[in-house]
Scaffold this motif. Structure first.
Motif, PDB file in Angstrom:
ATOM      1  N   TYR A 158      15.774 -18.385  39.265  1.00 41.66           N
ATOM      2  CA  TYR A 158      15.180 -16.915  38.912  1.00 41.66           C
ATOM      3  C   TYR A 158      16.395 -16.179  38.627  1.00 41.66           C
ATOM      4  CZ  TYR A 158      11.102 -18.935  41.401  1.00 41.66           C
ATOM      5  OH  TYR A 158      10.145 -19.683  41.863  1.00 41.66           O
ATOM      6  N   ALA A 159      17.560 -16.347  39.119  1.00 47.54           N
ATOM      7  CA  ALA A 159      18.445 -15.513  38.936  1.00 47.54           C
ATOM      8  C   ALA A 159      19.034 -15.697  37.317  1.00 47.54           C
ATOM      9  CB  ALA A 159      19.967 -15.887  39.803  1.00 47.54           C
ATOM     10  N   VAL A 160      19.141 -16.948  36.910  1.00 49.38           N
ATOM     11  CA  VAL A 160      19.411 -17.161  35.519  1.00 49.38           C
ATOM     12  C   VAL A 160      18.447 -16.498  34.377  1.00 49.38           C
ATOM     13  CG1 VAL A 160      19.659 -19.160  33.808  1.00 49.38           C
ATOM     14  CG2 VAL A 160      20.600 -19.510  36.076  1.00 49.38           C
ATOM     15  N   ILE A 161      17.153 -16.742  34.704  1.00 54.98           N
ATOM     16  CA  ILE A 161      15.849 -16.089  33.947  1.00 54.98           C
ATOM     17  C   ILE A 161      16.266 -14.584  33.783  1.00 54.98           C
ATOM     18  CG2 ILE A 161      13.535 -15.716  33.574  1.00 54.98           C
ATOM     19  CD1 ILE A 161      13.080 -18.393  34.862  1.00 54.98           C
ATOM     20  N   PHE A 162      16.545 -13.974  34.908  1.00 55.63           N
ATOM     21  CA  PHE A 162      16.643 -12.489  34.992  1.00 55.63           C
ATOM     22  C   PHE A 162      17.779 -12.278  34.010  1.00 55.63           C
ATOM     23  CE2 PHE A 162      18.899  -8.777  37.026  1.00 55.63           C
ATOM     24  CZ  PHE A 162      18.092  -7.935  36.760  1.00 55.63           C
ATOM     25  N   SER A 163      18.961 -13.001  34.264  1.00 53.87           N
ATOM     26  CA  SER A 163      20.262 -12.720  33.634  1.00 53.87           C
ATOM     27  C   SER A 163      19.994 -12.918  31.835  1.00 53.87           C
ATOM     28  CB  SER A 163      21.385 -13.953  33.781  1.00 53.87           C
ATOM     29  OG  SER A 163      22.342 -13.750  33.278  1.00 53.87           O
ATOM     30  N   ILE A 164      19.203 -14.000  31.599  1.00 59.62           N
ATOM     31  CA  ILE A 164      18.755 -14.093  30.241  1.00 59.62           C
ATOM     32  C   ILE A 164      18.361 -12.772  29.610  1.00 59.62           C
ATOM     33  CG2 ILE A 164      17.572 -15.349  28.505  1.00 59.62           C
ATOM     34  CD1 ILE A 164      18.027 -17.837  30.173  1.00 59.62           C
ATOM     35  N   ILE A 165      17.271 -12.291  30.434  1.00 56.73           N
ATOM     36  CA  ILE A 165      16.466 -11.127  29.874  1.00 56.73           C
ATOM     37  C   ILE A 165      17.402  -9.774  29.668  1.00 56.73           C
ATOM     38  CG2 ILE A 165      14.574  -9.446  30.481  1.00 56.73           C
ATOM     39  CD1 ILE A 165      13.126 -11.870  31.692  1.00 56.73           C
ATOM     40  N   VAL A 166      18.107  -9.567  30.674  1.00 55.11           N
ATOM     41  CA  VAL A 166      19.187  -8.420  30.876  1.00 55.11           C
ATOM     42  C   VAL A 166      20.163  -8.601  29.700  1.00 55.11           C
ATOM     43  CG1 VAL A 166      20.897  -6.916  32.207  1.00 55.11           C
ATOM     44  CG2 VAL A 166      18.641  -7.887  33.097  1.00 55.11           C
ATOM     45  N   LYS A 167      20.854  -9.733  29.528  1.00 49.80           N
ATOM     46  CA  LYS A 167      21.995  -9.922  28.618  1.00 49.80           C
ATOM     47  C   LYS A 167      21.298  -9.892  27.311  1.00 49.80           C
ATOM     48  CE  LYS A 167      25.962 -10.503  30.514  1.00 49.80           C
ATOM     49  NZ  LYS A 167      27.021  -9.941  29.948  1.00 49.80           N
ATOM     50  N   ASP A 209      27.020 -14.936  26.731  1.00 50.24           N
ATOM     51  CA  ASP A 209      26.338 -15.114  28.097  1.00 50.24           C
ATOM     52  C   ASP A 209      24.717 -15.426  28.131  1.00 50.24           C
ATOM     53  OD1 ASP A 209      27.314 -15.066  30.457  1.00 50.24           O
ATOM     54  OD2 ASP A 209      27.236 -12.904  30.763  1.00 50.24           O
ATOM     55  N   VAL A 210      24.113 -15.142  26.904  1.00 49.88           N
ATOM     56  CA  VAL A 210      22.684 -15.686  26.939  1.00 49.88           C
ATOM     57  C   VAL A 210      22.705 -16.894  26.855  1.00 49.88           C
ATOM     58  CG1 VAL A 210      20.524 -15.485  25.539  1.00 49.88           C
ATOM     59  CG2 VAL A 210      21.853 -13.326  26.017  1.00 49.88           C
ATOM     60  N   PHE A 211      23.568 -17.382  25.848  1.00 51.15           N
ATOM     61  CA  PHE A 211      23.673 -19.067  25.533  1.00 51.15           C
ATOM     62  C   PHE A 211      23.988 -19.777  26.867  1.00 51.15           C
ATOM     63  CE2 PHE A 211      24.645 -18.096  20.866  1.00 51.15           C
ATOM     64  CZ  PHE A 211      23.452 -17.792  20.509  1.00 51.15           C
ATOM     65  N   SER A 212      25.088 -19.282  27.487  1.00 54.95           N
ATOM     66  CA  SER A 212      25.620 -19.914  28.796  1.00 54.95           C
ATOM     67  C   SER A 212      24.403 -20.075  29.668  1.00 54.95           C
ATOM     68  CB  SER A 212      26.805 -19.371  29.251  1.00 54.95           C
ATOM     69  OG  SER A 212      26.691 -17.993  29.831  1.00 54.95           O
ATOM     70  N   SER A 213      23.682 -18.835  29.696  1.00 61.06           N
ATOM     71  CA  SER A 213      22.449 -18.888  30.867  1.00 61.06           C
ATOM     72  C   SER A 213      21.679 -19.648  30.620  1.00 61.06           C
ATOM     73  CB  SER A 213      22.090 -17.462  31.086  1.00 61.06           C
ATOM     74  OG  SER A 213      23.034 -16.561  31.553  1.00 61.06           O
ATOM     75  N   ILE A 214      21.274 -19.855  29.221  1.00 65.01           N
ATOM     76  CA  ILE A 214      20.118 -20.963  29.031  1.00 65.01           C
ATOM     77  C   ILE A 214      20.816 -22.577  29.321  1.00 65.01           C
ATOM     78  CG2 ILE A 214      19.046 -22.061  27.127  1.00 65.01           C
ATOM     79  CD1 ILE A 214      18.749 -19.202  25.786  1.00 65.01           C
ATOM     80  N   ALA A 215      21.803 -22.527  28.838  1.00 60.81           N
ATOM     81  CA  ALA A 215      22.503 -23.869  29.274  1.00 60.81           C
ATOM     82  C   ALA A 215      22.364 -23.947  30.897  1.00 60.81           C
ATOM     83  CB  ALA A 215      23.986 -23.859  28.774  1.00 60.81           C
ATOM     84  N   ALA A 216      22.786 -23.064  31.700  1.00 63.48           N
ATOM     85  CA  ALA A 216      22.777 -23.098  32.870  1.00 63.48           C
ATOM     86  C   ALA A 216      21.466 -23.348  33.365  1.00 63.48           C
ATOM     87  CB  ALA A 216      23.364 -21.989  33.578  1.00 63.48           C
ATOM     88  N   LEU A 217      20.376 -22.753  32.805  1.00 64.32           N
ATOM     89  CA  LEU A 217      18.985 -22.861  33.185  1.00 64.32           C
ATOM     90  C   LEU A 217      18.500 -24.398  32.948  1.00 64.32           C
ATOM     91  CD1 LEU A 217      16.236 -21.528  34.217  1.00 64.32           C
ATOM     92  CD2 LEU A 217      15.625 -21.296  31.722  1.00 64.32           C
ATOM     93  N   ASP A 240      28.595 -19.177  35.371  1.00 65.73           N
ATOM     94  CA  ASP A 240      27.832 -17.980  34.536  1.00 65.73           C
ATOM     95  C   ASP A 240      28.252 -16.588  35.126  1.00 65.73           C
ATOM     96  OD1 ASP A 240      26.289 -17.693  32.355  1.00 65.73           O
ATOM     97  OD2 ASP A 240      24.575 -17.396  33.350  1.00 65.73           O
ATOM     98  N   ALA A 241      28.332 -16.603  36.400  1.00 64.88           N
ATOM     99  CA  ALA A 241      28.845 -15.424  37.024  1.00 64.88           C
ATOM    100  C   ALA A 241      30.232 -14.867  36.782  1.00 64.88           C
ATOM    101  CB  ALA A 241      28.781 -15.271  38.729  1.00 64.88           C
ATOM    102  N   VAL A 242      31.249 -15.980  36.468  1.00 66.03           N
ATOM    103  CA  VAL A 242      32.396 -15.669  36.138  1.00 66.03           C
ATOM    104  C   VAL A 242      32.554 -15.039  34.813  1.00 66.03           C
ATOM    105  CG1 VAL A 242      34.646 -16.656  35.603  1.00 66.03           C
ATOM    106  CG2 VAL A 242      33.492 -17.240  37.750  1.00 66.03           C
ATOM    107  N   HIS A 243      31.703 -15.679  33.943  1.00 68.39           N
ATOM    108  CA  HIS A 243      31.551 -15.371  32.388  1.00 68.39           C
ATOM    109  C   HIS A 243      31.215 -13.752  32.489  1.00 68.39           C
ATOM    110  CE1 HIS A 243      29.661 -16.239  28.515  1.00 68.39           C
ATOM    111  NE2 HIS A 243      30.768 -15.322  28.077  1.00 68.39           N
ATOM    112  N   SER A 244      30.224 -13.295  33.158  1.00 61.70           N
ATOM    113  CA  SER A 244      29.706 -11.924  33.309  1.00 61.70           C
ATOM    114  C   SER A 244      30.891 -11.179  33.886  1.00 61.70           C
ATOM    115  CB  SER A 244      28.432 -11.909  34.530  1.00 61.70           C
ATOM    116  OG  SER A 244      27.372 -12.181  33.488  1.00 61.70           O
ATOM    117  N   ALA A 245      31.784 -11.511  34.689  1.00 61.75           N
ATOM    118  CA  ALA A 245      32.726 -10.889  35.219  1.00 61.75           C
ATOM    119  C   ALA A 245      33.829 -10.451  34.285  1.00 61.75           C
ATOM    120  CB  ALA A 245      33.430 -11.569  36.586  1.00 61.75           C
ATOM    121  N   SER A 246      33.959 -11.419  33.364  1.00 61.88           N
ATOM    122  CA  SER A 246      34.873 -11.413  32.235  1.00 61.88           C
ATOM    123  C   SER A 246      34.489 -10.219  31.214  1.00 61.88           C
ATOM    124  CB  SER A 246      35.426 -12.542  31.631  1.00 61.88           C
ATOM    125  OG  SER A 246      34.161 -13.216  30.889  1.00 61.88           O
ATOM    126  N   ASP A 247      33.030 -10.433  31.279  1.00 70.51           N
ATOM    127  CA  ASP A 247      32.542  -9.194  30.252  1.00 70.51           C
ATOM    128  C   ASP A 247      32.672  -7.815  30.703  1.00 70.51           C
ATOM    129  OD1 ASP A 247      31.372 -11.008  28.407  1.00 70.51           O
ATOM    130  OD2 ASP A 247      29.376 -10.733  29.278  1.00 70.51           O
TER     131      ASP A 247
END
Length: 297
Positions: free
Chosen positions: A119-128, A157-165, A43-50
């Motif tokens: 916790y990191a994934v939940i924060f990412s979902i909200i921000v994204k 990224d939201v979808f990927s973070s939900i899947a990661a969660l 998920d971090a790599v995905h955000s880096a590509s963003d």
């Protein structure tokens, strides 16, 4: 639409994406490493590509703002479409890389992630999700294909973070209650994320390529324009009407029929009136009018 205002707003959207994604990529990458979570690292790599995608959008928007010149008489509007294609290609490459990494995990010892990853994934979902809504609104309002493509990049990224969660949660639960197959939830989530990313990249890339290849607006999208032409005094018929998208604006080529008995000067005046009428429509950038003599059929 004021081009300077549009440029500033779209540029601001690109910068929000760059800064936001840098923060999220670093945060998820560090915590993913600490928590031993493949899904979070993916998920971090995905955000880096963003980040790269948002930079491409910024460059594309700046190029699209350049005025017409001798080599580009219709302007540089397609620079945004090209930027959108670059974003889609980056998205596709990231999706494939995540899939390969997740697949390898099934043949290696699986380590249960630590709770901090959740916790990191939940924060990412909200921000994204906030970033998606903000950039999608700007992209739609200012007709920026690149910005809207980048916005959907955030939604992926939201979808990927939900899947990661779900994957991280399942893996932690499996380790806690002793269910071995649940431990593989983390790499399974990474694989599922990659499928979502590749699917979205294909969809966005196809649309951007379609628009770049001189896509002509469909009849239902040109009703207002044709009505504007028909309302001009002296226009007896619209023989041909081609409105093509050139990035965030439209260029129109049309043929109108006028009374064959009038002078060339009067016919030219009618053509100029048609052009003025069409230019009044917000996203119409340029118009080329050809005059035909009217013939009853």
């Amino acid at each position: 639409m004021d081009e300077d205002i549009r440029y500033q707003k779209v540029k601001m959207g690109a910068w929000v994406g760059i800064i936001g994604n840098i923060v999220l990529a670093v945060l998820k990458g560090v915590i993913g490493f600490i928590a031993n979570s493949r899904a979070l690292i993916a998920d971090a790599v995905h955000s880096a590509s963003d980040v790269v995608g948002s930079v491409a959008v910024l460059i594309g928007v700046r190029a699209a703002k350049m005025p017409p010149d001798r080599d580009h008489p219709y302007g540089h509007g397609k620079a945004e479409s090209i930027a959108a294609i670059i974003v889609a290609v980056l998205l596709l490459l990231v999706g494939v890389e995540i899939a390969i990494d997740a697949f390898k995990a099934f043949f290696e010892p699986v380590v249960v992630p630590k709770v901090i990853a959740i916790y990191a994934v939940i924060f990412s979902i909200i921000v994204k999700e906030i970033m998606f809504r903000y950039k999608y609104h700007l992209g739609k309002k200012y007709r920026s294909e690149a910005l809207m493509t980048d916005a959907w990049h955030h939604r992926s990224d939201v979808f990927s973070s939900i899947a990661a969660l779900l994957g991280i949660g399942g893996s932690i639960l499996g380790g806690a209650i002793g269910i071995p197959w649940l431990v593989y939830g983390d790499p399974v989530a990474g694989l599922f994320v990659s499928i979502l990313i590749v699917k979205m990249a294909w969809k966005l890339g196809s649309q951007s390529i379609h628009n770049t290849l001189d896509h002509v607006l469909h009849d239902e999208d040109t009703v207002e324009m044709k009505e504007a032409v028909a309302s001009v005094e002296g226009v007896l018929n619209v023989d041909e009407f081609l409105a093509r998208e050139h990035g965030h604006y439209v260029i129109i080529d049309l043929k109108i029929a006028v009374n064959p008995e009038i002078s060339v000067k009067d016919g030219h005046a009618i053509g100029k009136a048609v052009k003025r009428k069409l230019i009044e429509i917000d996203h119409v950038h340029d118009v080329l009018v050809h005059i035909n003599p009217y013939e009853k059929k």
